[in-house]
Scaffold this active site. Sequence first.
Site, PDB file in Angstrom:
ATOM      1  CG  ASN A 196      -0.606  -4.049  -9.120  1.00 20.07           C
ATOM      2  OD1 ASN A 196      -0.594  -3.013  -9.765  1.00 20.07           O
ATOM      3  ND2 ASN A 196      -1.492  -4.275  -8.152  1.00 20.07           N
TER       4      ASN A 196
ATOM      5  NE  ARG B 143      -4.293  -1.795 -10.600  1.00 19.26           N
ATOM      6  CZ  ARG B 143      -3.704  -0.604 -10.484  1.00 19.26           C
ATOM      7  NH1 ARG B 143      -2.380  -0.510 -10.568  1.00 19.26           N
ATOM      8  NH2 ARG B 143      -4.415   0.476 -10.265  1.00 19.26           N
TER       9      ARG B 143
ATOM     10  CG  HIS C 239      -8.971   1.974  -7.003  1.00 15.85           C
ATOM     11  ND1 HIS C 239      -9.378   3.239  -6.634  1.00 15.85           N
ATOM     12  CD2 HIS C 239      -7.621   2.025  -7.093  1.00 15.85           C
ATOM     13  CE1 HIS C 239      -8.315   4.025  -6.505  1.00 15.85           C
ATOM     14  NE2 HIS C 239      -7.240   3.304  -6.786  1.00 15.85           N
TER      15      HIS C 239
ATOM     16  NE  ARG D  42      -3.330   9.434  -8.206  1.00 16.40           N
ATOM     17  CZ  ARG D  42      -3.728   8.173  -8.335  1.00 16.40           C
ATOM     18  NH1 ARG D  42      -4.793   7.881  -9.047  1.00 16.40           N
ATOM     19  NH2 ARG D  42      -3.065   7.207  -7.736  1.00 16.40           N
TER      20      ARG D  42
ATOM     21  CD  GLU E 259      -5.148  -3.538  -6.566  1.00 19.05           C
ATOM     22  OE1 GLU E 259      -5.878  -2.615  -6.949  1.00 19.05           O
ATOM     23  OE2 GLU E 259      -3.911  -3.412  -6.386  1.00 19.05           O
TER      24      GLU E 259
END
Length: 402
Positions: free
Chosen positions: A9, A92, A180, A240, A377
């Site tokens: 990832n 990912r 996500h 962000r 994840e």
Amino acid sequence: MKGSILTLNAGSSSVKFAVFDGATLKDMVRGEIEDVDEAAPHMIARDAAGAVLAERRWKATTGHPFADALDALLAFADAHLGPDGLAAAGHRVVDGGADHIAPEAVTPILLSALEALTPLDPLHMPLNLAPVRALAAARPALAQVACFDTAFHHTMPPVATRFALPRELAASGIRRYGFHGLSYEYIASCLKRQSPQLAHGRVIAAHLGSGASLCALQSGVSIETTTGFSALDGLVMATRCGSLDPGVILYLGRQGRSFADIEDMLYRRSGLLGASGVSGDVRVLLASEDPHAKEAIDLFTYRIACQAGALVNALGGLDGLVFTAGIGEHSAPVRAAVCARLDWLGVRLDGAANAANAACISSPDSKVEVRVIATDEEAMIARHTQATIHPAAALQEPRTWI
């Protein structure tokens, strides 16, 4: 599947990795390679109990630090995984565009197609694809699988994916994708076990980490989310900006700001960091006495609650709220502030349960079930890799990589 599955990832400065048993999907190793964008990366690997199995730091060099770190990771895997070794690797990949809506075995053709999507997400896609290429060069016979963060949101109805822009732009791929997705898919699978009734209801999942978003789940299926074309949209994040009037970009451009400066500001100097002038880390902001830190936290929770309200409309009501990711799983004050703003929905917290980061933090009189679920994840990537790769795939002849 005989052998083990390696999951990678990749982020902007680190690569999280894990190793799972290919047959049982039990995680055996978790770790991270930090500072891969620098000349001196650091790798650490731990077993399922948290004990350190391997750790290595590289001295500053002008060589290829990421390639060196990956070689070390593969050497560690060879030494600790027994005779069956690695059977496959899963990655990912943030953006699969409009065409890649399920995990896919990596081939030279797929890799070229994904590289063509780089203009859609120029900051993340190169980082995601670099480990794929590096692993292909180091182990060309190893099967690899790309798992797309956008894929989970391809169930959103067309009205949720459209922008009110000229239709030729939509035809070129400019639309809302959502991100996500691997995290939300994992949460949906957990709800089936932890709260079956809620799993079939109307749920908002809040992935609150350095990147943050909300997802509206109807019976475990994504019907709306707060991120759109890029990972800039939606909630306030660590650095962000979240939702922003496009006129701000036009204004800054007219003031002489360069494209590169605007891009850097939106991705790296805005969000909690920009609003507070202190930090992008919620823990630092909550501990700070600077009034701007409190203002940033208030903005963060206000935007979460406001956009949650929009998702309630998309769902036609709300049965459950799930907090996940670093902030969602560990910050009781943030959860309390968000839920207080959703009091109008009948959201009620059990203060003690919330403070303890319990699995269910809503009070008995709450009209909405509120839960905390740790996301994973890497586990989702391992599941997809196992399901995508035939056991014989690891024995195939080496491919010719472009």
